[in-house]
Scaffold this motif. Structure first.
Motif, PDB file in Angstrom:
ATOM      1  N   ARG A   1      42.965  46.229  34.286  1.00  0.00           N
ATOM      2  CA  ARG A   1      41.534  46.221  34.576  1.00  0.00           C
ATOM      3  C   ARG A   1      40.754  45.678  33.389  1.00  0.00           C
ATOM      4  O   ARG A   1      41.099  45.950  32.234  1.00  0.00           O
ATOM      5  CB  ARG A   1      41.087  47.651  34.862  1.00  0.00           C
ATOM      6  CG  ARG A   1      39.665  47.791  35.296  1.00  0.00           C
ATOM      7  CD  ARG A   1      39.387  49.201  35.747  1.00  0.00           C
ATOM      8  NE  ARG A   1      38.110  49.262  36.438  1.00  0.00           N
ATOM      9  CZ  ARG A   1      37.634  50.348  37.024  1.00  0.00           C
ATOM     10  NH1 ARG A   1      38.323  51.458  36.995  1.00  0.00           N
ATOM     11  NH2 ARG A   1      36.474  50.335  37.637  1.00  0.00           N
TER      12      ARG A   1
ATOM     13  N   VAL B   1      40.619  49.986  43.866  1.00  0.00           N
ATOM     14  CA  VAL B   1      39.463  49.120  44.086  1.00  0.00           C
ATOM     15  C   VAL B   1      38.518  49.807  45.064  1.00  0.00           C
ATOM     16  O   VAL B   1      38.936  50.252  46.141  1.00  0.00           O
ATOM     17  CB  VAL B   1      39.906  47.753  44.654  1.00  0.00           C
ATOM     18  CG1 VAL B   1      38.696  46.942  45.105  1.00  0.00           C
ATOM     19  CG2 VAL B   1      40.710  46.990  43.617  1.00  0.00           C
TER      20      VAL B   1
ATOM     21  N   GLY C   1      34.417  41.050  36.292  1.00  0.00           N
ATOM     22  CA  GLY C   1      35.745  40.488  36.507  1.00  0.00           C
ATOM     23  C   GLY C   1      36.339  39.882  35.254  1.00  0.00           C
ATOM     24  O   GLY C   1      37.450  39.345  35.288  1.00  0.00           O
TER      25      GLY C   1
ATOM     26  N   THR D   1      36.102  42.292  50.880  1.00  0.00           N
ATOM     27  CA  THR D   1      37.389  42.188  50.202  1.00  0.00           C
ATOM     28  C   THR D   1      38.480  42.836  51.049  1.00  0.00           C
ATOM     29  O   THR D   1      38.246  43.871  51.665  1.00  0.00           O
ATOM     30  CB  THR D   1      37.347  42.878  48.827  1.00  0.00           C
ATOM     31  OG1 THR D   1      38.676  42.903  48.294  1.00  0.00           O
ATOM     32  CG2 THR D   1      36.833  44.314  48.929  1.00  0.00           C
TER      33      THR D   1
ATOM     34  N   PHE E   1      40.974  44.062  49.640  1.00  0.00           N
ATOM     35  CA  PHE E   1      41.654  44.935  48.677  1.00  0.00           C
ATOM     36  C   PHE E   1      40.990  46.292  48.519  1.00  0.00           C
ATOM     37  O   PHE E   1      41.394  47.082  47.676  1.00  0.00           O
ATOM     38  CB  PHE E   1      41.747  44.238  47.314  1.00  0.00           C
ATOM     39  CG  PHE E   1      42.453  42.904  47.380  1.00  0.00           C
ATOM     40  CD1 PHE E   1      43.772  42.831  47.788  1.00  0.00           C
ATOM     41  CD2 PHE E   1      41.787  41.736  47.057  1.00  0.00           C
ATOM     42  CE1 PHE E   1      44.427  41.610  47.874  1.00  0.00           C
ATOM     43  CE2 PHE E   1      42.432  40.506  47.134  1.00  0.00           C
ATOM     44  CZ  PHE E   1      43.753  40.441  47.542  1.00  0.00           C
ATOM     45  N   ASP E   2      39.967  46.562  49.318  1.00  0.00           N
ATOM     46  CA  ASP E   2      39.256  47.839  49.213  1.00  0.00           C
ATOM     47  C   ASP E   2      40.237  48.997  49.447  1.00  0.00           C
ATOM     48  O   ASP E   2      40.989  48.998  50.424  1.00  0.00           O
ATOM     49  CB  ASP E   2      38.125  47.879  50.256  1.00  0.00           C
ATOM     50  CG  ASP E   2      37.200  49.068  50.038  1.00  0.00           C
ATOM     51  OD1 ASP E   2      37.116  49.555  48.890  1.00  0.00           O
ATOM     52  OD2 ASP E   2      36.566  49.507  51.008  1.00  0.00           O
TER      53      ASP E   2
ATOM     54  N   GLU F   1      35.608  40.097  41.173  1.00  0.00           N
ATOM     55  CA  GLU F   1      35.790  41.365  40.455  1.00  0.00           C
ATOM     56  C   GLU F   1      37.218  41.894  40.559  1.00  0.00           C
ATOM     57  O   GLU F   1      37.598  42.799  39.827  1.00  0.00           O
ATOM     58  CB  GLU F   1      34.800  42.417  40.991  1.00  0.00           C
ATOM     59  CG  GLU F   1      33.384  42.089  40.577  1.00  0.00           C
ATOM     60  CD  GLU F   1      32.346  43.012  41.187  1.00  0.00           C
ATOM     61  OE1 GLU F   1      32.250  44.158  40.738  1.00  0.00           O
ATOM     62  OE2 GLU F   1      31.620  42.571  42.101  1.00  0.00           O
ATOM     63  N   THR F   2      37.991  41.355  41.488  1.00  0.00           N
ATOM     64  CA  THR F   2      39.363  41.843  41.647  1.00  0.00           C
ATOM     65  C   THR F   2      40.391  40.801  41.235  1.00  0.00           C
ATOM     66  O   THR F   2      41.588  40.996  41.429  1.00  0.00           O
ATOM     67  CB  THR F   2      39.632  42.233  43.120  1.00  0.00           C
ATOM     68  OG1 THR F   2      39.296  41.119  43.957  1.00  0.00           O
ATOM     69  CG2 THR F   2      38.815  43.428  43.545  1.00  0.00           C
TER      70      THR F   2
END
Lengths: 439, 369
Positions: free
Chosen positions: A418, A396, A92, A408, A410-411, A337-338
């Motif tokens: 990024r 993602v 991240g 998440t 956001f998958d 990570e997002t």
């Protein structure tokens, strides 16, 4: 003698007011210099033994810092471990994190804090500083052994998502931590008002028949914490601010010189409570996603610096824990990570923040909260550097997370921006597409 | 709404394999006139099957709530329920339009009334039913809610009637199951068939919904019945007033298209129908009003209030009623009360819902084949 050159990137170092195309020179794990872009024909440079990283078209900035990350070890290894959590942090763009105290047992004693540091050393990913509990077992009743926790490396104190509801206990904690010049990271929430709630109290809660958590539950406690910080002279950092009124109270307190800081999460900046009509447990987080007017106030607070830090509020949870009914599913989003792409979508793309402002909230802001010197590219600092591709469009994929958990919302969603490389002490610890086995 | 949904194929009549097509809504009056000519039960069945008035729009595989249904879809259900009412002499005749269909009642929260009503509705249509009653929380059993549902489905279930204490639980099932999911009450969210039967009862008594003023009285906050009623009534053109203690009226409810009143006596003269919602003591966290006598004094329907209301005031209560709290026994058993009609109508509305969902399911399966 090892030398690296991160070449030709847009170097953004908010602490030093730098935002320019430049070269970053790294010598023996430390920042050596930031120079104008040099050509290989330049005779005055000794190019031998220089590892060159081409950063053309990329953003080169100090490694990110998160003020509170739940690493879940010991006790909840089904969710995360220090090794997987720190690997996720690197992916991240984070080079320094404060580890939340909500493990089992709770980090309320010196040996527990030392265990966190030991596991982080073994993982050899990013820097990890433990947070100690404010109260024993985070029950909010008796102070934890704060002095010994400091000796064990605790950088600040927090009872994680358990508010210190008793004002007398909080008052003593703020007074006591003053001795060590450590902040208390508090989750401002009135438990009686939030109990049993799963969603922001408002129209959506009414419509969906879900029990609400009113904004006032956070506002009241924010007001109390500010009053106690003023009374005691202690430092309070409010985690995960989500309401307009809290932002305004913090703004006024800061103007009055009271030692209060605050952070916000990317999901509270991008999403509103309207997503809850999916009844999807992935959106269930604490505090809950608020309505659009609160989101606007958070963005304004972030822009004027009232909210000086952005945190992923990383809450990894094993798959099966979220595959249940909404009211019994635990709160939390596996978000470290997002964080960057979500921030880009919420803040950069609509033009709310510049890149420099965003990076400042991820570096100097949190560094100041924790009293760390990290978060800059100043000469002599450890070379903790994050390289970002600001244009990369990507989807993602939770299945590719380095975190052990996948919770998440956001998958499968498409984002721009990024993290492509993360260096700690001048060493490449994360590179997009290159899988590094956890040691 | 897909174009195909507008002209639905008739249900397969098992055994005789009678298939028919019907365009346009069945003329209920013609039907009633002809009723006298038909005496035998077998002929009745044939007639019912050949005249299902299901040409109205539907196109839903699941029935999760009334919020997502249009006024036209709501009318489709009400018309079919009315058809069943006439065609089966109030639901007393058994049909076999759902022969071969297996309906599972998956009740994670106790409810004898609703479960019995669904079972009877399914059996009157010739379906097989299986009852599954579980403890309220999936975690307490060690098996998750979804796993339980998948297990039941694997036994060859076509339709799952789900009652659960968590809002959104049927939506979770709908995402995981191939079977059609019918929400029989999800926590404090929706109870679509109760909403439909309340609306059906009012429509039957008054012939229309549009232009009527309906007051929902009592515990609005914890009432799934209130939410389903609001969505349905507002879409069909009624004026809806929610009335109750301020602690039991949730935030921003006016955005659902209703008015708020804190005094039942003030609104009584304008109201055509009162729906007295049960005070859900079991869902309340702490006390929302000082005492039951105070509640009954302010919001209870009693003989005195009946006299001050319109002469043709309709009194509904979704039940189970707390006599002496929401209403006094003389009101419950009095001439204005439609409480028992609601129960009978519940059967018809549920028969209509089961039929429409099966029809959609068969249409989709036909499309896949």
């Amino acid at each position: 003698m090892s030398r690296k050159l991160i070449r030709g990137g847009r170097v953004i170092d908010p602490a030093n007011g730098i935002d320019a195309i430049a070269d970053v020179w790294i010598q023996d794990g430390g920042i050596d210099a930031i120079t104008s872009v040099r050509e290989e024909s330049d005779a005055d440079i000794d190019w031998r033994d220089t590892e060159i990283i081409n950063a053309s078209g990329k953003i080169v900035c100090p490694g990110f810092i998160d003020t509170h990350v739940s690493l879940r070890e010991p006790g909840y290894e089904e969710d995360e471990s220090t090794a997987t959590g720190t690997a996720a942090a690197l992916a991240g763009g984070f080079t320094t994190i404060a580890a939340q105290s909500d493990t089992c047992p709770v980090v309320d004693n010196r040996s527990a804090a030392e265990f966190i540091r030991l596991q982080a050393e073994r993982a050899r990913n990013c820097r990890v500083y433990p947070l100690g509990a404010v109260t024993k077992e985070s029950k909010g009743e008796e102070l934890a052994e704060i002095g010994q926790l400091v000796q064990g490396g605790a950088i600040g104190f927090s009872d994680a998502k358990s508010p210190v509801a008793n004002s007398e206990v909080m008052r003593r904690a703020l007074e006591y931590t003053r001795m060590f010049n450590r902040p208390i990271l508090h989750f401002a929430m009135v438990p009686e008002l939030s109990e049993g709630g799963v969603i922001h109290e408002g129209f959506q809660a009414t419509r969906l028949g879900l029990r609400g958590i009113p904004a006032a539950a956070q506002d009241i406690m924010t007001g109390r914490d500010i009053a106690l910080a003023e009374l005691t002279g202690g430092r309070v950092h409010l985690m995960c601010v989500t309401t307009a009124d809290s932002v305004e109270r913090i703004r006024r307190a800061q103007a009055a010189g009271i030692a209060v800081t605050a952070d916000v999460t990317p999901h509270h900046l991008l999403l509103t409570d309207e997503v809850m009509d999916s009844f999807d447990t992935m959106y269930k987080c604490n505090p809950p996603l608020r309505s659009a007017e609160h989101v606007q106030a958070l963005i304004a607070g972030l822009k004027d610096g009232t909210l000086s830090a952005i945190t992923a509020d990383h809450q990894p949870l094993a798959f099966e824990k979220k595959q249940v009914e909404l009211d019994i599913a635990p709160f939390g989003i596996c978000g470290i990570e997002t964080l960057l792409p979500v921030c880009v979508k919420a803040l950069i793309e609509p033009g709310h923040l510049t890149w420099s402002e965003l990076i400042s909230r991820l570096t100097v802001g949190p560094a100041a909260v924790l009293g760390l010197k990290h978060g800059t590219l100043s000469t002599g600092q450890p070379a903790d550097v994050t390289v970002i591709d600001p244009e990369e469009q990507w989807t993602v994929k939770a299945s590719e997370f380095r975190s052990r958990s996948r919770n998440t919302p956001f998958d499968g969603k498409v984002f721009t921006g990024r993290v492509v490389m993360t260096l700690v002490d001048g060493e490449i610890r994360y590179q997009k597409g290159v899988s590094v086995p956890c040691s | 709404m897909s174009p195909a949904a507008k002209t639905l194929p008739l249900l397969r009549k098992s055994g005789q394999q009678v298939r028919g097509e019907l365009n346009g809504i069945a003329d209920a009056d013609r039907f009633a006139l002809e009723a006298g000519k038909w005496q035998s039960r077998a002929k009745w069945r044939l007639m019912v099957l050949n005249n299902l008035p299901v040409s109205g729009p539907w196109g839903e595989r699941h029935l999760l709530g009334l919020e997502r249904l249009s006024a036209e879809q709501l009318t489709t259900v009400l018309d079919l329920a009315e058809h069943y009412d006439r065609a089966t002499f109030g639901g007393t005749q058994r049909l076999d339009v759902l022969k071969g269909v297996v309906v599972a009642n998956l009740f994670f929260e106790n409810s004898t009334r609703t479960r019995t009503s669904f079972s009877l509705a399914a059996r009157r249509l010739g379906a097989d039913t299986v009852d599954f009653t579980a403890s309220s929380s999936s975690l307490s059993k060690g098996e998750t809610f979804i796993d339980t549902a998948l297990t039941i489905e694997a036994m060859g279930v076509d339709m799952v009637v789900c009652r659960h204490r968590t809002p959104g639980a049927p939506h979770l099932l709908a995402r995981h199951l191939k079977a059609s999911v019918l929400n029989a009450g999800d926590g404090t969210h929706e109870h679509p068939t109760q909403g439909l039967l309340d609306i059906y009862t009012i429509r039957k008594a008054r012939g229309r919904i549009s232009g009527l003023t309906v007051a929902l009285v009592g515990d609005i906050r914890h009432s799934r019945v209130a939410r389903s009623n609001i969505h349905g009534l507002v879409k069909l053109g009624a004026r809806v007033i929610v009335c109750g203690p301020a602690t039991l009226i949730p935030s921003d409810i006016t955005r659902m298209g209703v008015e708020i009143a804190y005094s039942l006596d003030d609104i009584l003269p304008e109201v055509d129908c009162v729906n007295l919602l049960r005070v859900q003591f079991e869902r309340q966290r702490g006390a929302f009003f000082p005492s039951i006598p105070e509640y009954a004094n302010l919001f209870g329907m009693n003989g005195d209030r009946i006299r001050r209301g319109k002469s043709d005031l309709l009194v509904l209560a979704p039940g189970p009623i707390n006599r002496g709290v929401e209403l006094t026994p003389d009101v419950a058993d009095g001439p204005h009360s439609l409480i028992l009609n609601q129960v009978s109508n519940g059967l018809l509305v549920r028969m209509a819902c089961l039929t429409l969902l099966t029809q959609e399911r068969r249409r989709l399966q036909g499309g896949e084949a």
